[in-house]
Design a protein around this motif. Structure first.
Motif, PDB file in Angstrom:
ATOM      1  N   GLU A   1       0.718  -1.061   0.050  1.00 22.39           N
ATOM      2  CA  GLU A   1       0.060  -0.169   0.057  1.00 22.39           C
ATOM      3  C   GLU A   1       0.954   1.167  -0.055  1.00 22.39           C
ATOM      4  OE1 GLU A   1      -2.823   0.827   3.273  1.00 22.39           O
ATOM      5  OE2 GLU A   1      -3.450  -1.043   2.762  1.00 22.39           O
ATOM      6  N   MET A   2       1.896   1.127   0.911  1.00 19.24           N
ATOM      7  CA  MET A   2       2.899   2.247   1.117  1.00 19.24           C
ATOM      8  C   MET A   2       3.684   2.527  -0.616  1.00 19.24           C
ATOM      9  SD  MET A   2       2.329   3.570   3.783  1.00 19.24           S
ATOM     10  CE  MET A   2       3.421   4.808   3.339  1.00 19.24           C
ATOM     11  N   LEU A   3       4.175   1.518  -1.105  1.00 23.43           N
ATOM     12  CA  LEU A   3       4.750   1.749  -2.453  1.00 23.43           C
ATOM     13  C   LEU A   3       3.689   2.263  -3.484  1.00 23.43           C
ATOM     14  CD1 LEU A   3       6.808  -1.544  -2.568  1.00 23.43           C
ATOM     15  CD2 LEU A   3       7.719   0.747  -2.306  1.00 23.43           C
ATOM     16  N   GLU A   4       2.212   1.723  -3.213  1.00 21.54           N
ATOM     17  CA  GLU A   4       1.394   2.410  -4.008  1.00 21.54           C
ATOM     18  C   GLU A   4       1.267   3.910  -3.895  1.00 21.54           C
ATOM     19  OE1 GLU A   4      -2.017  -0.049  -3.469  1.00 21.54           O
ATOM     20  OE2 GLU A   4      -1.234  -1.492  -4.994  1.00 21.54           O
ATOM     21  N   ALA A   5       1.408   4.137  -2.486  1.00 23.32           N
ATOM     22  CA  ALA A   5       1.226   5.820  -2.117  1.00 23.32           C
ATOM     23  C   ALA A   5       2.136   6.538  -2.681  1.00 23.32           C
ATOM     24  CB  ALA A   5       1.060   5.649  -0.687  1.00 23.32           C
ATOM     25  N   VAL A   6       3.285   5.959  -2.936  1.00 21.20           N
ATOM     26  CA  VAL A   6       4.621   6.685  -3.367  1.00 21.20           C
ATOM     27  C   VAL A   6       4.570   6.585  -5.070  1.00 21.20           C
ATOM     28  CG1 VAL A   6       5.814   6.926  -1.294  1.00 21.20           C
ATOM     29  CG2 VAL A   6       6.098   5.069  -2.983  1.00 21.20           C
TER      30      VAL A   6
ATOM     31  N   GLU B   1      14.421   5.994  -3.944  1.00 23.03           N
ATOM     32  CA  GLU B   1      14.109   7.084  -3.322  1.00 23.03           C
ATOM     33  C   GLU B   1      12.607   6.974  -2.935  1.00 23.03           C
ATOM     34  OE1 GLU B   1      16.328   9.495  -2.074  1.00 23.03           O
ATOM     35  OE2 GLU B   1      14.595   9.736  -0.826  1.00 23.03           O
ATOM     36  N   ARG B   2      11.789   6.708  -3.778  1.00 23.58           N
ATOM     37  CA  ARG B   2      10.375   6.674  -3.543  1.00 23.58           C
ATOM     38  C   ARG B   2      10.073   5.506  -2.359  1.00 23.58           C
ATOM     39  NH1 ARG B   2       6.742   8.747  -7.724  1.00 23.58           N
ATOM     40  NH2 ARG B   2       7.972   9.667  -8.994  1.00 23.58           N
ATOM     41  N   ALA B   3      10.892   4.441  -2.555  1.00 29.49           N
ATOM     42  CA  ALA B   3      10.765   3.389  -1.289  1.00 29.49           C
ATOM     43  C   ALA B   3      11.496   3.887   0.022  1.00 29.49           C
ATOM     44  CB  ALA B   3      11.760   2.057  -1.826  1.00 29.49           C
ATOM     45  N   MET B   4      12.289   4.683   0.004  1.00 26.00           N
ATOM     46  CA  MET B   4      12.705   5.245   1.159  1.00 26.00           C
ATOM     47  C   MET B   4      11.585   6.254   1.741  1.00 26.00           C
ATOM     48  SD  MET B   4      15.916   4.476   1.815  1.00 26.00           S
ATOM     49  CE  MET B   4      16.291   5.465   3.276  1.00 26.00           C
TER      50      MET B   4
ATOM     51  N   LYS C   1      12.367  16.489  -9.921  1.00 23.05           N
ATOM     52  CA  LYS C   1      11.046  17.264 -10.021  1.00 23.05           C
ATOM     53  C   LYS C   1       9.948  16.213  -9.469  1.00 23.05           C
ATOM     54  CE  LYS C   1       9.842  20.488 -13.021  1.00 23.05           C
ATOM     55  NZ  LYS C   1       9.946  21.208 -14.511  1.00 23.05           N
ATOM     56  N   GLN C   2       9.937  14.986 -10.053  1.00 25.04           N
ATOM     57  CA  GLN C   2       8.897  14.175  -9.718  1.00 25.04           C
ATOM     58  C   GLN C   2       8.908  13.679  -8.021  1.00 25.04           C
ATOM     59  OE1 GLN C   2       9.866  10.564 -11.753  1.00 25.04           O
ATOM     60  NE2 GLN C   2       9.389  11.453 -13.717  1.00 25.04           N
ATOM     61  N   ILE C   3      10.216  13.626  -7.542  1.00 26.73           N
ATOM     62  CA  ILE C   3      10.280  13.357  -6.006  1.00 26.73           C
ATOM     63  C   ILE C   3       9.886  14.436  -5.134  1.00 26.73           C
ATOM     64  CG2 ILE C   3      11.876  12.787  -4.205  1.00 26.73           C
ATOM     65  CD1 ILE C   3      11.468  10.492  -5.704  1.00 26.73           C
ATOM     66  N   VAL C   4      10.235  15.745  -6.001  1.00 26.71           N
ATOM     67  CA  VAL C   4       9.853  17.074  -5.025  1.00 26.71           C
ATOM     68  C   VAL C   4       8.161  17.076  -4.730  1.00 26.71           C
ATOM     69  CG1 VAL C   4       9.404  19.639  -5.221  1.00 26.71           C
ATOM     70  CG2 VAL C   4      11.901  18.304  -5.534  1.00 26.71           C
ATOM     71  N   LYS C   5       7.555  16.677  -6.268  1.00 22.30           N
ATOM     72  CA  LYS C   5       6.110  16.764  -6.392  1.00 22.30           C
ATOM     73  C   LYS C   5       5.476  15.816  -5.323  1.00 22.30           C
ATOM     74  CE  LYS C   5       2.659  16.226  -9.537  1.00 22.30           C
ATOM     75  NZ  LYS C   5       2.387  15.002 -10.523  1.00 22.30           N
ATOM     76  N   LEU C   6       6.268  14.576  -5.290  1.00 28.06           N
ATOM     77  CA  LEU C   6       5.629  13.604  -4.300  1.00 28.06           C
ATOM     78  C   LEU C   6       5.706  13.950  -2.936  1.00 28.06           C
ATOM     79  CD1 LEU C   6       4.694  10.615  -4.063  1.00 28.06           C
ATOM     80  CD2 LEU C   6       7.252  10.035  -3.783  1.00 28.06           C
ATOM     81  N   MET C   7       6.932  14.589  -2.543  1.00 34.35           N
ATOM     82  CA  MET C   7       7.238  14.779  -1.245  1.00 34.35           C
ATOM     83  C   MET C   7       6.219  15.680  -0.817  1.00 34.35           C
ATOM     84  SD  MET C   7       9.846  13.493   0.352  1.00 34.35           S
ATOM     85  CE  MET C   7      10.392  14.471   1.723  1.00 34.35           C
ATOM     86  N   LYS C   8       5.855  16.859  -1.682  1.00 33.04           N
ATOM     87  CA  LYS C   8       5.106  17.925  -1.351  1.00 33.04           C
ATOM     88  C   LYS C   8       3.419  17.114  -1.274  1.00 33.04           C
ATOM     89  CE  LYS C   8       3.751  22.402  -3.197  1.00 33.04           C
ATOM     90  NZ  LYS C   8       4.062  23.221  -4.187  1.00 33.04           N
ATOM     91  N   GLU C   9       3.004  16.258  -1.891  1.00 31.29           N
ATOM     92  CA  GLU C   9       1.799  15.628  -1.761  1.00 31.29           C
ATOM     93  C   GLU C   9       1.861  14.750  -0.276  1.00 31.29           C
ATOM     94  OE1 GLU C   9       1.135  14.716  -6.358  1.00 31.29           O
ATOM     95  OE2 GLU C   9       0.773  13.101  -4.788  1.00 31.29           O
ATOM     96  N   VAL C  10       2.876  14.167  -0.168  1.00 26.87           N
ATOM     97  CA  VAL C  10       2.593  13.139   0.777  1.00 26.87           C
ATOM     98  C   VAL C  10       2.754  13.908   2.383  1.00 26.87           C
ATOM     99  CG1 VAL C  10       3.462  10.944  -0.472  1.00 26.87           C
ATOM    100  CG2 VAL C  10       4.953  12.293   0.918  1.00 26.87           C
ATOM    101  N   THR C  11       3.226  14.886   2.313  1.00 23.87           N
ATOM    102  CA  THR C  11       3.524  15.780   3.482  1.00 23.87           C
ATOM    103  C   THR C  11       2.490  16.733   3.844  1.00 23.87           C
ATOM    104  OG1 THR C  11       5.184  17.258   2.684  1.00 23.87           O
ATOM    105  CG2 THR C  11       5.963  15.196   3.776  1.00 23.87           C
ATOM    106  N   THR C  12       1.397  16.822   3.013  1.00 26.71           N
ATOM    107  CA  THR C  12       0.520  18.100   3.243  1.00 26.71           C
ATOM    108  C   THR C  12      -0.102  18.028   4.737  1.00 26.71           C
ATOM    109  OG1 THR C  12      -1.062  16.693   2.175  1.00 26.71           O
ATOM    110  CG2 THR C  12      -0.486  18.523   1.184  1.00 26.71           C
ATOM    111  N   GLN C  13      -0.201  16.933   5.252  1.00 25.42           N
ATOM    112  CA  GLN C  13      -0.629  16.760   6.599  1.00 25.42           C
ATOM    113  C   GLN C  13       0.231  16.420   7.688  1.00 25.42           C
ATOM    114  OE1 GLN C  13      -4.032  17.448   7.359  1.00 25.42           O
ATOM    115  NE2 GLN C  13      -4.098  17.935   5.338  1.00 25.42           N
TER     116      GLN C  13
END
Lengths: 311, 289
Positions: A132-137, A159-162, A189-201
Motif C-alpha cells: 500500500e505504501m509503495l502504491e502511495a509513493v 528514493e520513493r521506497a525510502m 522534479k517528480q520526487i519533489v512533487k511527491l514529497m509535497k503531496e505526501v506531507t500535506t498533513q
C-alpha cells in the motif's frame, strides 16, 4: 503550539584534530503541519542537527540543550523510549537512496519491518501495508515490486521506497535529509512533487542545499552557516527580501541568478572564526563583525537575521 | 522476473563454473563425502582385522593399496580414515566458526571495551604457534577424538572472530543500518537482520579453507600420537605407523599421504573458487598481476 522546539542546542564531536562544533546554540521551533526548510552548504551542520533530534549520533557526541517534542525532552529519554519515537512519531528519510536500502532484503520486507515493529501487525498484514505504501509513493506494479531487491530499482524508485519507509508508520513528523541528492533533474522534479503531496498533513524538517527544491516544498526556511542559524523567514520573504549577506550570496550563486559564488571557503567547524562566523567571506564586514558575535534578531515581523546591519 | 531477482546467485554460479580448479575441488570434496558415508560398502576388507599371513603385501588385485605390518587392507583403512578426518574438520570448523562469529559480532558491533578484550585475547592466541598450542592442549587433555576437536577448536576460532569483526565494521557503516535505526529498530534486530546477512559471506570462504587447515592439524596430531587411538584408522597415525617400513613397503606411507594431500588440495581449491566467485574483482586483480 509548536510540535518540536529546540532550545540552546549544542552538538560537539571530539575528534583527533579537535572538537568539531557542528551545532552551536540553536533555537528553533517547528509548528504543527509546518514544513520548514533547513538550508546550508555541505558541512554546515544541518544533517547533524537533523540526526540529533532522534539521537542518531555516535555515543561520544556531547549534546547540550533541549529538544522538546510534544512537551517531552527527547534528549532525556532512555534508549528504549527514543526507539518508540523513531519511525513512529518522527521518521527520518536519509540521503543516498542507493545505499540506504539493504541489498539482501526485498524492498517490501524492508518497508514492512518498521510496520511490524511499531504497529504489531503480523508478517502478511505488514507486507500488505508495505505494498500500500509503495502504491502511495506511486510505484507502478507495487505488488510485484515489493518482492524485488533494491538493485532492481532505479535511483528515483529507491528514493520513493525510502519515502514509503519513512511514511510507513504514519509519523507526525518527518526529517528529510536531502532526499533529492544525486537524482537527475526530471526525477528530482517528480520526487519533489511527491514529497509535497505526501506531507500535506505532516510536519517536516526538510534539509537541503538546493534552494529551488526548498522553495517548492517549504512554508518557512531557515539558513544555517557554521553551526548557527543565520536567517529565518517564510519562503517568500527569503527569496524576495534576503537580509543576511550569506543568504544573499547563496541566492546569487544559483544558476538562474548568474552562478556568482560566495568568495572563500566554508569555515572549519573545529576552528570557528571569531565574531560573526561569516565575516571572513562577507563583503560588508567591518571591525565590529570581526570581534563581536551578532544575535539572531527579529528585523521584520517573523523575519529574523543574525547581522549587525540590522542591530 | 524470477531470473532477474536471482541474478546475484546466477552470476555467482556462472563465475564458479568457469573456474575449472574450483570445480575439480568441489568434485573431489563431494567424492570424499560420498566415500565417508559409504566406507563400509566400498571397502573390500575390514579395516581393523589383522591378517598376519598377508602383512606388508604390495598393492595387488586383492589389496589395491597393499597391506600394512599387521596385514590390514590399506585401501579400506584409507577409506575409513576419511571419516575421522572429515568429521574432525567439519565439527571443529562448525564450533570454531560459531564461537568466532559470535565474538566477532560483539567485537565489531559494540566496539569499545568488549572489542578490546576480545581482540587482545585473539592476539594472545595468535602469538602462539598454532600447532604447538594444539599439541600442548592435546598433551594435557590426553589423546582421543573429543580432545583433538577441543585442542584444534581452541586455536581455530580466532580467525573467524577476526574476519567477522572486520566484515561487521565495514557493513555497519552502511546507510541502511542508520535507516533501520532511524525507524526505531533495536540493536539485536539490526545485527541479525541487516548486518549479519551482509557480513557472513567471507566466513563461508574462510570456513572452507579452514576445513583444510583443521584436517592437516588433526593429521599432524595423529602422526604425533595425540589423535584418535588405535585401532581406529586415521591418516596421520597411518603415516606414523608406516615410517618404520618406509623403504621396504613405501605404500604404507604413500597412500595415506596422498589422501591427506588430495583432501587438503580439494578444500583449498574449493575455498579459493568460492572467494573468486564472490568477489570477481579480486580475480581480475590477480590476473593483471
Amino acid at each position: 503550539m509548536s510540535l518540536l522546539s529546540i532550545t540552546q542546542l549544542k552538538v560537539h564531536f571530539p575528534t583527533q584534530d579537535g572538537i568539531v562544533k557542528a551545532v552551536n546554540t540553536i533555537d528553533l521551533e517547528i509548528a504543527n503541519n509546518e514544513r520548514l526548510g533547513l538550508i546550508g552548504e555541505t558541512g554546515c551542520g544541518k544533517t547533524v542537527l537533523g540526526m540529533s533530534i532522534i539521537r542518531l549520533l555516535p555515543p561520544s557526541t556531547t549534546i547540550e540543550g533541549e529538544i522538546r517534542y510534544k512537551g517531552n525532552d527527547l534528549l532525556k529519554l532512555t534508549e528504549k523510549e527514543i526507539r518508540k519515537i523513531r519511525g513512529k512519531e518522527i521518521a527520518m528519510i536519509l540521503q543516498n537512496p542507493t545505499t540506504s536500502l539493504n541489498p539482501v532484503l526485498k524492498v517490501g520486507d524492508q518497508i514492512a519491518e518498521a510496520i511490524k515493529l511499531h504497529q504489531g501487525l503480523d508478517r502478511r498484514a505488514a507486507k500488505a501495508k508495505a505494498v500500500e505504501m509503495l502504491e502511495a509513493v506511486k510505484i507502478p506494479d507495487a505488488t510485484k515490486r515489493a518482492n524485488e531487491y533494491p538493485h532492481q530499482f532505479s535511483g528515483g524508485m529507491k528514493e520513493r521506497a525510502m519515502i514509503a519507509m519513512g511514511l510507513a508508520c504514519d509519523p507526525a513528523m518527518i526529517i528529510a535529509d536531502e532526499p533529492t541528492k544525486g537524482l537527475d533533474v526530471t526525477v528530482k522534479k517528480q520526487i519533489v512533487k511527491l514529497m509535497k503531496e505526501v506531507t500535506t498533513q505532516k510536519t517536516m524538517l526538510f534539509i537541503t542545499h538546493d534552494l529551488g527544491v526548498a522553495a517548492e516544498i517549504c512554508d518557512n526556511i531557515t539558513v544555517m552557516y557554521a553551526g548557527e542559524l543565520m536567517e529565518y523567514a517564510n519562503t517568500e520573504a527569503i527569496f524576495k527580501n534576503p537580509m543576511h549577506p550569506y543568504t544573499q550570496g547563496f541566492l546569487n550563486s544559483l544558476p538562474s541568478m548568474g552562478l556568482k559564488a560566495i568568495k572563500g571557503m566554508s569555515p572549519s567547524l573545529i576552528d570557528l572564526p571569531s565574531g560573526c562566523r561569516f565575516h571572513p567571506r562577507c563583503d560588508f564586514a567591518d571591525a565590529k563583525c570581526r570581534t563581536e558575535h551578532p544575535e539572531l534578531i527579529e528585523v521584520e515581523k517573523s523575519h529574523y537575521a543574525r547581522c549587525f546591519q540590522y542591530a | 522476473m524470477k531470473q532477474r531477482s536471482d541474478s546475484r546467485f546466477i552470476s555467482f554460479v556462472a563465475q564458479f563454473k568457469q573456474n575449472r580448479a574450483a570445480l575439480a575441488g568441489a568434485t573431489i570434496v563431494l567424492l570424499l563425502v560420498f566415500v565417508t558415508l559409504f566406507a563400509p560398502q566400498l571397502s573390500p576388507h575390514d579395516p581393523i582385522k589383522a591378517c598376519l599371513d598377508e602383512r606388508l603385501t604390495a598393492p595387488c588385485m586383492e589389496y589395491p593399496f597393499g597391506t600394512d605390518q599387521l596385514g590390514r587392507c590399506i585401501f579400506s583403512r584409507v577409506l575409513y580414515g576419511s571419516r575421522v578426518s572429515l568429521s574432525v574438520g567439519l565439527i571443529v570448523v562448525g564450533i570454531a566458526a560459531t564461537i568466532g562469529v559470535v565474538l566477532g559480532i560483539i567485537s565489531g558491533y559494540c566496539g569499545g571495551v568488549p572489542d578490546e578484550i576480545i581482540m587482545r585475547l585473539v592476539d594472545a592466541m595468535l602469538a602462539f604457534p598454532s600447532l604447538f598450542l594444539a599439541l600442548a592442549i592435546a598433551g594435557i587433555l590426553g589423546a582421543g577424538f573429543i580432545n583433538v576437536i577441543l585442542a584444534i577448536t581452541v586455536v581455530e576460532w580466532t580467525r573467524y572472530a577476526r574476519v567477522m569483526r572486520g566484515s561487521i565494521l565495514s557493513v555497519k557503516e552502511n546507510y541502511y543500518v542508520e535507516a533501520a535505526k532511524s525507524l526505531g529498530a533495536s540493536d539485536f534486530y539490526i545485527v541479525t537482520r541487516h548486518i549479519v546477512p551482509n557480513a557472513i559471506t567471507p566466513i563461508i570462504v574462510v570456513a572452507t579453507l579452514g576445513i583444510a587447515t583443521v584436517i592437516l592439524a588433526a593429521a599432524s596430531l595423529g602422526f604425533l600420537g595425540f589423535g584418535v587411538q588405535p585401532p581406529t584408522p586415521e591418516w596421520g597415525m597411518m603415516l606414523n605407523d608406516g615410517r618404520l617400513f618406509m623403504r621396504r613397503a613405501p605404500w604404507l606411507m604413500i597412500f595415506p599421504g596422498l589422501a591427506i594431500m588430495i583432501t587438503i588440495l580439494a578444500f583449498n581449491l574449493l575455498g579459493d573458487g568460492l572467494r573468486d566467485a564472490w568477489d570477481p574483482r579480486l580475480r581480475e586483480r590477480r590476473r593483471e598481476r
